[in-house]
Design an enzyme around this catalytic site. Structure first.
Site, short mmCIF file in Angstrom:
data_model
loop_
_atom_site.label_atom_id
_atom_site.label_comp_id
_atom_site.label_asym_id
_atom_site.label_seq_id
_atom_site.Cartn_x
_atom_site.Cartn_y
_atom_site.Cartn_z
N GLU A 74 -0.98 -3.49 4.43
CA GLU A 74 -0.24 -2.81 3.36
C GLU A 74 -0.41 -1.30 3.54
O GLU A 74 -1.47 -0.80 3.93
CB GLU A 74 -0.71 -3.27 1.98
CG GLU A 74 0.26 -2.81 0.90
CD GLU A 74 0.10 -3.48 -0.45
OE1 GLU A 74 -0.88 -4.23 -0.66
OE2 GLU A 74 0.97 -3.24 -1.32
N HIS B 32 -4.86 -10.17 -0.64
CA HIS B 32 -3.72 -10.78 -1.29
C HIS B 32 -2.48 -10.84 -0.39
O HIS B 32 -1.39 -11.17 -0.86
CB HIS B 32 -3.38 -9.99 -2.57
CG HIS B 32 -2.92 -8.58 -2.30
ND1 HIS B 32 -1.74 -8.11 -2.81
CD2 HIS B 32 -3.43 -7.56 -1.58
CE1 HIS B 32 -1.56 -6.85 -2.44
NE2 HIS B 32 -2.58 -6.50 -1.69
N ASP C 13 -9.17 -4.76 -0.31
CA ASP C 13 -8.69 -4.73 -1.70
C ASP C 13 -9.64 -5.45 -2.66
O ASP C 13 -9.68 -5.12 -3.86
CB ASP C 13 -7.30 -5.39 -1.80
CG ASP C 13 -6.17 -4.43 -1.43
OD1 ASP C 13 -6.39 -3.21 -1.44
OD2 ASP C 13 -5.07 -4.92 -1.14
N TYR D 34 -7.33 -4.28 -11.99
CA TYR D 34 -6.90 -4.37 -10.58
C TYR D 34 -6.71 -5.84 -10.19
O TYR D 34 -5.70 -6.22 -9.59
CB TYR D 34 -7.94 -3.70 -9.67
CG TYR D 34 -7.49 -3.62 -8.25
CD1 TYR D 34 -6.78 -2.51 -7.80
CD2 TYR D 34 -7.72 -4.66 -7.36
CE1 TYR D 34 -6.32 -2.45 -6.50
CE2 TYR D 34 -7.26 -4.60 -6.07
CZ TYR D 34 -6.57 -3.49 -5.64
OH TYR D 34 -6.10 -3.43 -4.36
N ASP E 196 -0.85 1.36 1.87
CA ASP E 196 -1.87 2.25 1.29
C ASP E 196 -3.10 2.31 2.19
O ASP E 196 -3.91 3.23 2.08
CB ASP E 196 -2.26 1.85 -0.13
CG ASP E 196 -2.58 0.39 -0.31
OD1 ASP E 196 -2.06 -0.42 0.47
OD2 ASP E 196 -3.35 0.05 -1.21
N HIS F 273 -10.58 0.58 -2.40
CA HIS F 273 -10.17 1.36 -3.58
C HIS F 273 -11.36 1.49 -4.52
O HIS F 273 -12.05 0.51 -4.80
CB HIS F 273 -9.06 0.65 -4.37
CG HIS F 273 -7.78 0.47 -3.61
ND1 HIS F 273 -6.96 1.52 -3.25
CD2 HIS F 273 -7.16 -0.64 -3.16
CE1 HIS F 273 -5.90 1.06 -2.61
NE2 HIS F 273 -6.00 -0.25 -2.54
N HIS G 207 3.33 1.46 -6.83
CA HIS G 207 4.37 0.41 -6.88
C HIS G 207 4.36 -0.33 -8.23
O HIS G 207 4.24 -1.55 -8.31
CB HIS G 207 4.36 -0.53 -5.66
CG HIS G 207 3.11 -1.32 -5.40
ND1 HIS G 207 2.48 -2.08 -6.35
CD2 HIS G 207 2.40 -1.49 -4.27
CE1 HIS G 207 1.44 -2.68 -5.82
NE2 HIS G 207 1.36 -2.34 -4.55
N HIS H 43 -6.00 -4.75 6.62
CA HIS H 43 -4.87 -5.12 5.75
C HIS H 43 -3.72 -4.18 6.09
O HIS H 43 -3.91 -2.96 6.15
CB HIS H 43 -5.35 -4.95 4.30
CG HIS H 43 -4.35 -5.23 3.24
ND1 HIS H 43 -3.28 -6.09 3.37
CD2 HIS H 43 -4.29 -4.76 1.94
CE1 HIS H 43 -2.61 -6.13 2.24
NE2 HIS H 43 -3.19 -5.33 1.37
FE1 FEO Z 1 -2.98 -4.56 -0.78
FE2 FEO Z 1 -4.67 -1.71 -1.39
O1 FEO Z 1 -3.34 -2.76 -0.61
#
Ligand code: FEO
Length: 413
Positions: free
Chosen positions: A81, A146, A165, A193, A83, A224, A25, A79
């Protein structure tokens, strides 16, 4: 292919290493990325986080290599999101006895993305503990680090923080622990990051760091990148600096140009700052050198500019005038920085114009909106080609930015 690796007996990374992603993104993932998911096999079996939807089959294969899918008890979602939750619908289908464990805000977010009408949920509040048998997970909500539902969980028996994250890095590597990689490179990616993903939420991040500071930690397992094992101290030392926006002795000159007039100005600003830095280095041999970057906005990614801007103490933004306005790439840079809410920088708007005006003025206006203190000579302008007087003013402006950056750095030391 199935590929897992062990963190501890009964605790494995079962996620996906994505060597091919280049645009996350808009984040420039030039080194690829990973989506880490962790399988804990105890009296209960828990999968902590999932992966992006296209890699659901890989995740399923990895989990199935270690346990029967119908023996998974908990699908923990830290989370929402995509991913991390993208493969959750597939895992819910594949693990008929699993309950989705998350906080109430996360359930709400998941319901916005997926049809969750037949999902079984177990809602956990902050500081609540889920027993897995010999081991347990204590959940801590970290709102806005976040997303509103963001959560981390701590396994006290193994001293592992599953940080989602936080402390992550976008890097694809077959080496999965920090001490198997080059530390400066890892810290650079962790900083990038932070700058590009977490930066708007520095205040909330500092609160989380207070909590993390009270934990005994042997592993930090983010969602990640690599797992922190030998350099936990180093990453925990860096994060508060990034979250508080601590200034480095650093000046950026970011510009876009049409026919090189603004570029000539940028180069002169850069030279003025570098020259001032050389004098500082002689006078302060035991201090770090002033770092000055010249960045053509169309030849540098937003990700890289943001990573450098996070701790820069002064920035010059330049644009030629196009259609009585600034050039589109500089508009993008300013909009991006505005969203990332970096701590204020001493700033300068500069640029050239022909028969119309507007480029440097538009930058100057934005800098005022950002409440950046600007140099008195901002906006510094040149009609068509900058003449010798204008170039002298640019050189002086570079020196003034360098001086301001140095003072900000000293003030933060
Ligand atoms: Fe906020 Fe790795 O997604």
């Amino acid at each position: 292919m199935k590929l897992t690796f062990e963190l501890r007996p009964g605790i494995d990374q079962v996620g996906y290493v994505d060597y091919n992603v280049r645009d996350f993104h808009s984040y420039d993932t030039r080194l690829g990325a990973t989506y880490n998911a962790y399988l804990v096999r105890d009296e209960k079996v828990a999968l902590i986080d999932t992966v992006k939807a296209p890699f659901a089959e890989q995740l399923k294969r990895n989990v199935a290599a270690l346990v029967a899918l119908d023996s998974v008890d908990y699908l923990v979602c830290l989370h929402a999101e995509m991913d991390h939750s993208g493969a959750l619908p597939e895992m819910v289908r594949a693990c008929p006895n699993a309950v989705v464990v998350c906080n109430a805000k996360c359930r709400e977010a998941l319901a916005g993305f997926y049809d969750v009408s037949d999902w079984k949920f177990q809602i956990v509040n902050s500081n609540e503990t889920l027993s897995l048998g010999k081991r347990s997970l204590t959940f801590v909500n970290v709102p806005m680090v976040h997303w509103p539902e963001s959560t981390v969980c701590y396994m006290p028996e193994e001293k592992i923080l599953f940080s989602n994250d936080a402390f992550g890095q976008h890097i694809a590597t077959s080496n999965r622990f920090d001490d198997e990689c080059d530390l400066p490179k890892l810290l650079e990616e962790a900083k990038s990051y932070y700058a590009n993903i977490v930066a708007p939420y520095g205040r909330q991040t500092l609160k989380v760091l207070d909590v993390v500071g009270t934990l005994e930690l042997e592993l930090i397992a983010p969602a990640h990148g690599v797992i922190w094992r030998s350099h936990i101290k180093e990453i925990l030392d860096e994060y508060p600096k990034w979250a508080s926006g601590q200034y480095a002795p650093k000046v950026l000159v970011i510009y876009d140009t049409m026919w090189q007039s603004t570029e000539l100005m940028a180069e002169e600003i850069y030279a003025g700052a570098v020259e001032f830095g050389q004098t500082l280095a002689k006078e302060n041999p035991n201090e770090p050198r002033l770092d000055v970057h010249l960045m053509h906005a169309r030849k540098t990614t937003l990700t890289r500019m943001a990573a450098e801007a996070l701790d820069a103490a002064a920035i010059a933004f330049g644009s030629a005038t196009l259609n009585a306005n600034l050039m589109p790439r500089m508009a993008a840079v300013l909009a991006y920085f505005q969203g990332l809410k970096f701590r204020e920088k001493t700033a300068l708007a500069f640029g050239s114009f022909g028969w119309g005006v507007g480029g440097p003025e538009a930058i100057h206006k934005t800098l005022e909106t950002l409440k950046y203190p600007v140099l008195d000579l901002s906006p510094l302008k040149a009609k068509q080609r900058p003449d010798a007087t204008t170039l002298d003013a640019c050189r002086n402006a570079g020196a003034a930015l360098a001086k301001a950056a140095w003072e900000r750095y000293l003030g933060d030391k």
